[in-house]
Scaffold this motif. Structure first.
Motif, mmCIF file in Angstrom:
data_model
loop_
_atom_site.group_PDB
_atom_site.id
_atom_site.type_symbol
_atom_site.label_atom_id
_atom_site.label_comp_id
_atom_site.label_asym_id
_atom_site.label_seq_id
_atom_site.Cartn_x
_atom_site.Cartn_y
_atom_site.Cartn_z
ATOM 1 N N TRP A 162 26.791 10.921 29.718
ATOM 2 C CA TRP A 162 27.959 10.752 28.954
ATOM 3 C C TRP A 162 28.682 10.132 30.131
ATOM 4 C CZ3 TRP A 162 27.149 10.912 24.091
ATOM 5 C CH2 TRP A 162 26.260 10.773 24.092
ATOM 6 N N LEU A 163 29.662 10.959 30.826
ATOM 7 C CA LEU A 163 30.730 10.067 32.740
ATOM 8 C C LEU A 163 30.205 8.248 32.770
ATOM 9 C CD1 LEU A 163 31.865 12.846 34.174
ATOM 10 C CD2 LEU A 163 33.017 11.807 32.196
ATOM 11 N N PRO A 164 28.838 7.904 32.924
ATOM 12 C CA PRO A 164 28.746 6.735 33.404
ATOM 13 C C PRO A 164 28.904 5.987 32.024
ATOM 14 C CG PRO A 164 26.790 7.924 34.106
ATOM 15 C CD PRO A 164 27.957 9.098 32.914
ATOM 16 N N ARG A 165 28.734 6.374 29.963
ATOM 17 C CA ARG A 165 29.104 5.337 29.327
ATOM 18 C C ARG A 165 30.606 5.316 29.187
ATOM 19 N NH1 ARG A 165 25.161 8.033 24.049
ATOM 20 N NH2 ARG A 165 26.268 5.778 23.714
ATOM 21 N N LEU A 166 31.412 5.498 30.030
ATOM 22 C CA LEU A 166 32.712 5.198 29.870
ATOM 23 C C LEU A 166 32.858 3.798 30.000
ATOM 24 C CD1 LEU A 166 34.755 7.075 32.368
ATOM 25 C CD2 LEU A 166 35.188 7.412 29.850
ATOM 26 N N ALA A 167 33.689 3.195 29.388
ATOM 27 C CA ALA A 167 33.864 0.801 29.208
ATOM 28 C C ALA A 167 34.665 1.325 30.717
ATOM 29 C CB ALA A 167 34.268 0.708 28.309
ATOM 30 N N PRO A 168 34.299 -0.190 31.248
ATOM 31 C CA PRO A 168 35.360 -0.298 32.493
ATOM 32 C C PRO A 168 36.415 -0.498 31.986
ATOM 33 C CG PRO A 168 33.214 -2.090 32.335
ATOM 34 C CD PRO A 168 33.721 -0.940 30.680
ATOM 35 N N GLY A 169 37.617 0.592 33.506
ATOM 36 C CA GLY A 169 38.728 0.523 33.246
ATOM 37 C C GLY A 169 38.509 2.411 32.247
ATOM 38 N N GLY A 170 38.008 2.979 31.448
ATOM 39 C CA GLY A 170 37.794 4.199 31.279
ATOM 40 C C GLY A 170 38.744 5.256 31.794
ATOM 41 N N GLY A 181 34.383 26.774 39.791
ATOM 42 C CA GLY A 181 33.540 25.829 40.516
ATOM 43 C C GLY A 181 34.472 24.586 40.390
ATOM 44 N N SER A 182 35.451 23.820 39.706
ATOM 45 C CA SER A 182 35.793 22.888 39.396
ATOM 46 C C SER A 182 36.119 22.177 40.620
ATOM 47 C CB SER A 182 37.286 22.934 39.007
ATOM 48 O OG SER A 182 38.411 23.967 40.055
ATOM 49 N N ASP A 183 36.733 22.834 41.339
ATOM 50 C CA ASP A 183 36.980 21.757 43.162
ATOM 51 C C ASP A 183 35.420 21.270 43.550
ATOM 52 O OD1 ASP A 183 39.409 22.292 42.783
ATOM 53 O OD2 ASP A 183 39.590 23.475 44.976
ATOM 54 N N SER A 184 34.227 22.303 43.332
ATOM 55 C CA SER A 184 32.698 21.815 44.047
ATOM 56 C C SER A 184 32.282 20.569 43.146
ATOM 57 C CB SER A 184 31.933 22.573 43.956
ATOM 58 O OG SER A 184 31.940 23.679 42.470
ATOM 59 N N LEU A 185 32.572 20.649 41.924
ATOM 60 C CA LEU A 185 32.387 20.643 40.741
ATOM 61 C C LEU A 185 32.732 18.425 41.038
ATOM 62 C CD1 LEU A 185 30.893 19.381 38.317
ATOM 63 C CD2 LEU A 185 32.581 19.999 37.235
ATOM 64 N N MET A 186 34.161 18.608 41.578
ATOM 65 C CA MET A 186 35.061 17.804 41.850
ATOM 66 C C MET A 186 33.939 16.399 42.953
ATOM 67 S SD MET A 186 38.832 17.715 41.630
ATOM 68 C CE MET A 186 39.381 19.212 41.681
ATOM 69 N N ARG A 187 33.912 17.240 43.507
ATOM 70 C CA ARG A 187 32.929 16.400 44.757
ATOM 71 C C ARG A 187 31.749 16.111 44.376
ATOM 72 N NH1 ARG A 187 35.550 21.057 47.551
ATOM 73 N NH2 ARG A 187 33.570 22.754 47.489
ATOM 74 N N TRP A 188 31.255 17.199 43.616
ATOM 75 C CA TRP A 188 29.908 16.262 43.887
ATOM 76 C C TRP A 188 29.445 15.311 42.434
ATOM 77 C CZ3 TRP A 188 27.398 16.016 37.970
ATOM 78 C CH2 TRP A 188 26.423 15.431 38.599
ATOM 79 N N ALA A 192 27.979 11.834 43.150
ATOM 80 C CA ALA A 192 26.759 11.391 41.883
ATOM 81 C C ALA A 192 27.368 10.216 41.358
ATOM 82 C CB ALA A 192 26.967 12.607 40.485
ATOM 83 N N LEU A 193 28.629 9.653 40.911
ATOM 84 C CA LEU A 193 28.974 8.389 39.938
ATOM 85 C C LEU A 193 28.996 7.429 40.873
ATOM 86 C CD1 LEU A 193 32.025 10.434 37.832
ATOM 87 C CD2 LEU A 193 29.435 9.197 37.042
ATOM 88 N N GLY A 194 29.508 7.375 42.367
ATOM 89 C CA GLY A 194 29.404 6.425 43.153
ATOM 90 C C GLY A 194 30.685 5.833 43.394
#
Length: 216
Positions: A162-170, A181-188, A192-194
């Motif tokens: 779902w996150l790659p389906r953000l529109a540009p500027g989304g 694990g919020s902090d480790s999820l942020m790093r991941w 992952a998103l690049g």
């Protein structure tokens, strides 16, 4: 993909079951969502069936208004894992012209969100399973209290669907307990998103982090 960070809603039954086996006993809650009061129906077998979940409350209290609010062009919003619909209702109120999509795998959650949207006068809400969302639809705003307890692999698969389906500027905002694990999820997520995305902590409150994901 129910709208939750971390709990089982009824006995040993998981709130992310597609077809809850518990009896569907409807109850009414009076809640306040970003300053607006609403009466909603809840039931067994759906996340946080007795109250507004603390994580969801933290998200709705701190998350900024959608960037599209007040602009002329209609936008699309997503509540990823809608449960009985508190985030959906808040998104629908934030911009009544936006098309709000609410998805869950739990059939009872889908039914509750649809009825709660109708009962509170939101005609801009579409509720269904993930596969019901048009494949080419892109979202300007995603808000979610994601189901951490579905397991790391399933969580990662869901977010990368779902996150790659953000529109540009989304923009996306996720609320996650710090001790889950919020902090480790942020790093991941950043890895992952690049480079096309920025990921960081937007706010912290009551043991929760709100993660901000911006598409450049």
């Amino acid at each position: 993909m129910a709208n939750r960070s971390n709990e089982t809603s009824q006995g040993n039954e998981q709130y992310f079951s597609a077809n809850p086996s518990s009896e569907d006993v409807r109850r009414t809650l009076h809640v306040t969502l970003r300053g607006r009061e609403a009466d909603v129906e809840v039931s067994n077998g759906v996340f946080s069936s007795g109250r507004l979940d603390l994580g969801t409350s933290v998200l709705l209290r701190h998350v900024p208004d959608p960037a599209s609010a007040g602009k002329e062009t209609p936008h699309a919003f997503l509540d990823l894992g809608c449960g009985w619909g508190p985030i959906t209702l808040a998104l629908a109120e934030a911009d009544p012209r936006a098309e709000v999509w609410a998805v869950d795998v739990n059939d009872r959650a889908i039914a509750l969100t649809a009825s709660n949207a109708t009962a509170n006068g939101y005609g801009n809400v579409h509720v269904g399973h993930p596969e019901d969302v048009p494949a080419d639809l892109r979202f300007d705003t995603i808000w979610s209290n994601p189901a951490i307890r579905i397991g790391k692999e399933a969580l990662h698969d869901m977010l990368m669907t779902w996150l790659p389906r953000l529109a540009p500027g989304g923009e996306a905002y996720l609320v996650v307990q710090r001790n889950l694990g919020s902090d480790s999820l942020m790093r991941w997520l950043a890895d992952a998103l690049g480079d096309g995305f920025s990921v960081g902590k937007y706010a912290s409150s009551k043991g929760y982090r709100i993660i901000e994901i911006l598409r450049k």
